[in-house]
Each structure stands twice: as C-alpha cells, then as structure tokens.
Design a protein around this motif. Structure first.
Motif, PDB file in Angstrom:
ATOM      1  N   LEU A 172      18.128   3.227  -0.085  1.00  0.00           N
ATOM      2  CA  LEU A 172      18.293   3.788  -1.473  1.00  0.00           C
ATOM      3  C   LEU A 172      19.603   4.606  -1.965  1.00  0.00           C
ATOM      4  CD1 LEU A 172      14.478   4.231  -2.677  1.00  0.00           C
ATOM      5  CD2 LEU A 172      16.138   2.156  -3.224  1.00  0.00           C
ATOM      6  N   GLY A 173      19.893   5.272  -0.692  1.00  0.00           N
ATOM      7  CA  GLY A 173      21.136   5.988  -0.903  1.00  0.00           C
ATOM      8  C   GLY A 173      22.329   5.451  -0.908  1.00  0.00           C
ATOM      9  N   ASP A 174      22.391   4.148  -0.168  1.00  0.00           N
ATOM     10  CA  ASP A 174      23.546   3.268  -0.238  1.00  0.00           C
ATOM     11  C   ASP A 174      23.566   2.393  -1.520  1.00  0.00           C
ATOM     12  OD1 ASP A 174      24.103   4.403   2.361  1.00  0.00           O
ATOM     13  OD2 ASP A 174      23.241   2.758   3.406  1.00  0.00           O
ATOM     14  N   GLU A 175      22.627   2.048  -1.752  1.00  0.00           N
ATOM     15  CA  GLU A 175      22.480   0.932  -3.018  1.00  0.00           C
ATOM     16  C   GLU A 175      20.989   1.530  -3.859  1.00  0.00           C
ATOM     17  OE1 GLU A 175      22.716  -3.748  -4.334  1.00  0.00           O
ATOM     18  OE2 GLU A 175      22.423  -3.160  -2.151  1.00  0.00           O
ATOM     19  N   PRO A 176      21.282   2.260  -4.803  1.00  0.00           N
ATOM     20  CA  PRO A 176      20.222   2.680  -5.739  1.00  0.00           C
ATOM     21  C   PRO A 176      20.048   1.355  -6.420  1.00  0.00           C
ATOM     22  CG  PRO A 176      22.076   4.315  -5.658  1.00  0.00           C
ATOM     23  CD  PRO A 176      22.531   3.024  -5.224  1.00  0.00           C
ATOM     24  N   LEU A 177      18.482   1.132  -6.388  1.00  0.00           N
ATOM     25  CA  LEU A 177      17.783   0.221  -7.164  1.00  0.00           C
ATOM     26  C   LEU A 177      17.500   0.658  -8.679  1.00  0.00           C
ATOM     27  CD1 LEU A 177      15.561  -1.507  -4.610  1.00  0.00           C
ATOM     28  CD2 LEU A 177      17.670  -2.364  -5.152  1.00  0.00           C
ATOM     29  N   ALA A 178      17.656  -0.304  -9.574  1.00  0.00           N
ATOM     30  CA  ALA A 178      17.211  -0.053 -10.756  1.00  0.00           C
ATOM     31  C   ALA A 178      15.638  -0.343 -11.001  1.00  0.00           C
ATOM     32  CB  ALA A 178      17.781  -0.698 -11.866  1.00  0.00           C
ATOM     33  N   PRO A 221       0.630  -1.256  -0.035  1.00  0.00           N
ATOM     34  CA  PRO A 221       0.077   0.031  -0.017  1.00  0.00           C
ATOM     35  C   PRO A 221       0.688   1.382  -0.034  1.00  0.00           C
ATOM     36  CG  PRO A 221      -0.317  -1.183   1.969  1.00  0.00           C
ATOM     37  CD  PRO A 221       0.389  -2.032   1.146  1.00  0.00           C
ATOM     38  N   LEU A 222       2.179   1.088   0.276  1.00  0.00           N
ATOM     39  CA  LEU A 222       3.136   2.434   0.427  1.00  0.00           C
ATOM     40  C   LEU A 222       3.840   2.280  -0.542  1.00  0.00           C
ATOM     41  CD1 LEU A 222       3.795   2.482   4.374  1.00  0.00           C
ATOM     42  CD2 LEU A 222       1.860   3.681   2.833  1.00  0.00           C
ATOM     43  N   ALA A 223       3.609   1.870  -1.930  1.00  0.00           N
ATOM     44  CA  ALA A 223       4.352   1.712  -2.992  1.00  0.00           C
ATOM     45  C   ALA A 223       4.561   3.086  -3.619  1.00  0.00           C
ATOM     46  CB  ALA A 223       3.996   0.583  -3.982  1.00  0.00           C
ATOM     47  N   ALA A 224       3.412   3.917  -3.655  1.00  0.00           N
ATOM     48  CA  ALA A 224       3.493   5.263  -4.231  1.00  0.00           C
ATOM     49  C   ALA A 224       4.681   6.082  -3.527  1.00  0.00           C
ATOM     50  CB  ALA A 224       2.003   5.875  -4.118  1.00  0.00           C
ATOM     51  N   ARG A 225       4.930   5.697  -2.153  1.00  0.00           N
ATOM     52  CA  ARG A 225       6.187   6.700  -1.804  1.00  0.00           C
ATOM     53  C   ARG A 225       7.412   6.523  -2.402  1.00  0.00           C
ATOM     54  NH1 ARG A 225       5.586   5.843   4.795  1.00  0.00           N
ATOM     55  NH2 ARG A 225       3.257   6.605   5.244  1.00  0.00           N
ATOM     56  N   LEU A 226       7.749   5.505  -3.140  1.00  0.00           N
ATOM     57  CA  LEU A 226       8.773   5.284  -3.715  1.00  0.00           C
ATOM     58  C   LEU A 226       9.418   6.539  -4.757  1.00  0.00           C
ATOM     59  CD1 LEU A 226       8.825   1.589  -4.186  1.00  0.00           C
ATOM     60  CD2 LEU A 226      10.334   2.823  -2.438  1.00  0.00           C
ATOM     61  N   PRO A 227      10.437   6.860  -5.059  1.00  0.00           N
ATOM     62  CA  PRO A 227      10.975   7.914  -5.809  1.00  0.00           C
ATOM     63  C   PRO A 227      10.288   7.620  -7.432  1.00  0.00           C
ATOM     64  CG  PRO A 227      12.614   7.324  -4.741  1.00  0.00           C
ATOM     65  CD  PRO A 227      11.584   6.278  -4.493  1.00  0.00           C
ATOM     66  N   ALA A 228       9.841   8.656  -7.981  1.00  0.00           N
ATOM     67  CA  ALA A 228       9.382   8.491  -9.520  1.00  0.00           C
ATOM     68  C   ALA A 228      10.443   7.837 -10.517  1.00  0.00           C
ATOM     69  CB  ALA A 228       8.860   9.875  -9.873  1.00  0.00           C
ATOM     70  N   ARG A 229      11.720   8.114 -10.019  1.00  0.00           N
ATOM     71  CA  ARG A 229      12.752   7.450 -10.939  1.00  0.00           C
ATOM     72  C   ARG A 229      12.952   6.225 -10.895  1.00  0.00           C
ATOM     73  NH1 ARG A 229      16.577   5.667  -7.887  1.00  0.00           N
ATOM     74  NH2 ARG A 229      16.760   6.603  -5.956  1.00  0.00           N
ATOM     75  N   LEU A 230      12.519   5.651  -9.760  1.00  0.00           N
ATOM     76  CA  LEU A 230      12.493   3.963  -9.771  1.00  0.00           C
ATOM     77  C   LEU A 230      11.503   3.236 -10.386  1.00  0.00           C
ATOM     78  CD1 LEU A 230      14.068   1.573  -8.176  1.00  0.00           C
ATOM     79  CD2 LEU A 230      12.483   1.984  -6.287  1.00  0.00           C
ATOM     80  N   LEU A 231      11.796   2.413 -11.427  1.00  0.00           N
ATOM     81  CA  LEU A 231      11.062   1.548 -12.011  1.00  0.00           C
ATOM     82  C   LEU A 231      10.314   0.505 -11.300  1.00  0.00           C
ATOM     83  CD1 LEU A 231       9.742   0.807 -14.955  1.00  0.00           C
ATOM     84  CD2 LEU A 231      11.815  -0.820 -15.117  1.00  0.00           C
TER      85      LEU A 231
END
Length: 446
Positions: free
Chosen positions: A350-356, A160-170
């Motif tokens: 996500l700062g330590d290991e940015p996800l694709a 339910p909180l998926a929308a919190r993720l940065p827009a750049r993250l696919l």
C-alpha cells in the motif's frame, strides 16, 4: 449453547399473544423473489391462497444488491417462471438489472400473488400442537405449513483479517458496489474471481480504472461455441434438469462456485489472460493481510489452468453431443492461452501503490438464526430432500442445487415450486379429511 439446544417448542415465559391477535392461515411463504413468487403462483393454481411475506419489496435484492451494469448470464429465453415465460423481443439477449426487476414485478401482478411487503419475519418456532408460529414485524401468524424462500446468500464473507486494513481504505462487499465513479480515484483491488468478482473487475477495467484481481479457483465457461450460446447446448443436453443424485460429487456441489462469463455487451466470455495482456493485474488467492498491504498465494497459474480445463471440458462435452446426435455445426478453433503469469507474484504494498478501494467478492454465508427449528446441518445449512425438510410442514425453495442445476435459476425454480405446491396441497387435503373424521366421531359419540 448450540442451535439444537436453543431450539425448542414454544414454552417461552413471555405471555403468548391473545387468540384474537393471531392470524391463522393455511400456508405462509417467506420471501418474494423468483422462488417465493413461483411457489405462491403454483399454490394458487392448486386452489390455495398463501400469505407471502417480504421484508422489503418484490425483487428487492435484484434491485438493490446488484451493480448498475449487471446482466443475467443466461439468455432471456431461459426465463420461464410458472405460466410467465419471457415475453420480450430479444430472447437471445441478457436482461439487465432493471429489466429483471420489471419482469419479476410483472410476474407478481400477472399471477396476482398476495404479497405483504415491508414485513420481516423475526422468529419461526414450532407449536406444541403442530405447525408453526411466525413472529413478524406486523404481528403473529400461525400456520401448519411454511415455505422458506429467502435464498442462501444472506451475509457477505470477507477475509478474516480485513479489519487490519487502514480506515482510510474504502471496503465494499459485492452487493454494495454500483458503478466505477462510486469509488474514490485510484487503483482498486477486487478479491474473488467468481461471476461477481470477474464482472465487477471488468466493469472497473472497462471504465479505465487500474484493477488488481485476486484470482481463486472458480471455473470459467465459453459463451458461444459451435454456432450457439453454450446455455443453449447445455439446455439441449439436459444439464439444467440433472438431479443432484446423478451429479458425480453431490456432497460438495452445492458449495461450488458458478462458472464465470458475462451477459454484458450481448454476451461474451471472460478470459482473464486476455485482460492481463490488456493491463489488468492478476494475483493468486489472497493469503495474508497486514497494515502495509496484501500477500498472495503462488497459485495464479494453477487457478488459471484449472479454469481453462473446465472451459475445455464444456467444449468437449458439446463436441461429443454434436457427434453422437449427428448434428451439423460449424467448427471453432481450439483454445490456446494468450498469456502466462510471471514466476513471482509480489505483494501489493500500500505504500508503493495506495489503493482507492477493496471490493470483496468472496461469497456469502446463510443466516437462518431466526428459524428455531432443528433442520440444519453442522454448517448451518438446511437439510432437505428436494426442498422437504425433516420438520413436517416446513419447506425450503430457491437454493442452489435444491434438486437440479437449474433449481436456483429462472429456468428451474418453477419446477421445484410446482413440486412443493403439489405436496402442500396433498397435506392440506389430508388434514381436512382427518378433521372431518374427528368431527364425525365426536358427533356420533354425543
């Protein structure tokens, strides 16, 4: 307004279609996957010609909602649709996505199923006089009997909180994933360890991607044991034919996750502990999402232990069957875990290991909002007894555990389809007999 309040007989203020614009048929089947094609074939064997409506094309979800390396987890010999068993040269193999599509389309051609492709059913409503009205993208159909064979997996679930993720993250749902090079370069988080989650995580990992996998409570299964594929043993032990009434937990079994294993590379087990030794990063169940990353529950060890416990129980049940039937079968070594998770499961920052990318393999929910008939429970699932709903002439087919463990599979859907086709044939005969009596009474009274 709840579903029961919204559901009513057709008394809309909208002008009804003219009588000439309404197509009237004896039976409508909605959906042209393995369930819809099977019941249509069985109805034709009963002397009835249904109208089969398919929003897309035959086998659409198999072709367009599976990844490129997808395979069935059951051997090819278990594909036994009505009068159309697997006819290839690799019965012990596992059909890939394109072969499944081909098998289903050949079945539709073989059975001469009258499918009308590209027609969406937008509303299903009861008629005051009995039967149903289907408002479709190609007009209105009225019929006394309808089989809903659209499956149960309609809308993907996400945290339910998926929308919190940065827009750049696919972010992708499992049904939209195709192949590793579809994703940007970089690590990938797969959320969910059911069949789709584990197989997609492996697909990425075997392609050399860095993979994080959030592991839930899904059970796992052996692939081969004591000289045979486990599906062979379970089939011999009549597991796939076990009615839901005989299951120890019939109330919740329809909501349980399938065991994870794979048909890839000729079929093999998925041992997540082994993958962790090789470099896949395992986490517990996803607990919290923030703009900075993910936090996981401290339950990875318990989830892996639970999956292994089911794995061992399946092996033990096969041992018991072999012993009680006096069978000869080679011995296999006992399973021993090869890896244990560390005591701490740190957050994925996500700062330590940015996800694709994040791939959501967290299941699906049903969506029957277009069905305006009061046949649903509080969770929006159809209430039925072996596919027969409380509404006269309305049936469901192809759902998990509709009647047996095999109901939603290629091995069991044909039996359920034949059962419903027989019921529908009897209803048609009864209705015809009643009509004849009414006509005779009117004739004698004139």
């Amino acid at each position: 307004m709840n579903r029961s309040q919204r559901t009513s007989l057709i008394t809309s203020s909208d002008p009804p279609p003219s009588d000439a614009a309404v197509l009237r048929v004896p039976v409508v089947v909605i959906g042209a996957g393995q369930a819809g094609l099977s019941v249509a074939s069985c109805l034709q064997q009963q002397g009835l010609t249904p109208v089969v409506l398919e929003r897309h094309r035959v086998a659409h979800s198999w072709q367009h909602q599976r990844w490129d390396s997808f395979c069935l987890v059951t051997p090819n010999w278990q594909c036994r649709l009505p009068e159309f068993p697997y006819d290839g040269d690799d019965p012990e193999g596992f059909m890939g996505r394109d072969a499944i599509v081909d098998y289903l389309r050949r079945f539709a051609y073989h059975a001469a199923v009258p499918v009308r492709e590209g027609i969406a059913v937008e509303r299903l409503q009861p008629l005051e006089t009995g039967g149903y009205r289907l408002s479709t993208s190609d007009g209105v159909i009225e019929t006394p009997q309808v089989v809903i064979a659209t499956g149960a997996y309609h809308r993907p679930r996400r945290h339910p909180l998926a929308a919190r993720l940065p827009a750049r993250l696919l972010q992708l749902d499992a049904r939209d994933y195709r192949r590793p090079d579809q994703l940007p370069d970089g690590p990938v988080l797969v959320v969910g360890s059911g069949q789709s989650g584990c197989q997609i995580a492996e697909d990425l990992f075997l392609a050399g991607r860095r993979v994080h996998l959030s592991v839930g409570s899904a059970p796992r299964s052996p692939r081969r044991y004591r000289g045979k594929d486990v599906v062979d043993w379970l089939d011999r032990m009549s597991y796939y034919d076990t009615p839901i009434e005989q299951h120890p937990d019939p109330r919740s079994v329809r909501r349980k996750t399938n065991h994870y294993l794979t048909g890839r590379d000729g079929g093999r087990e998925i041992d997540l502990r082994r993958r962790a030794l090789e470099g896949m990063v395992l986490h517990g169940r996803l607990e919290e999402i923030s703009v900075s990353g993910f936090r996981f529950a401290p339950d990875l060890a318990a989830n892996l232990d639970g999956a292994d416990a089911v794995y061992r129980r399946i092996r033990a049940s096969i041992d018991t069957y072999i012993e009680s039937n006096g069978l000869e079968a080679p011995e296999d070594p006992a399973y021993e875990p090869c890896w244990q998770p560390p005591p701490q499961d740190p957050p994925l920052d996500l700062g330590d290991e940015p996800l694709a990318a994040v791939i959501w393999c967290t299941g699906y929910r049903s969506d029957f909002r277009w069905v305006e008939v009061p046949i649903f429970d509080g969770a929006g699932e159809p209430v039925h007894q072996r596919g027969v709903t409380p509404a006269a002439g309305l049936y469901v087919l192809g759902l998990p555990w509709l009647h047996t463990w095999g109901s939603g599979r290629f091995c069991g859907v044909g039996s359920d389809a034949a059962y419903l086709a027989g019921l529908i044939r009897r209803q048609v005969d009864r209705r015809d007999a009643n009509q004849e009596r009414l006509e005779c009474t009117a004739l004698l009274g004139s």
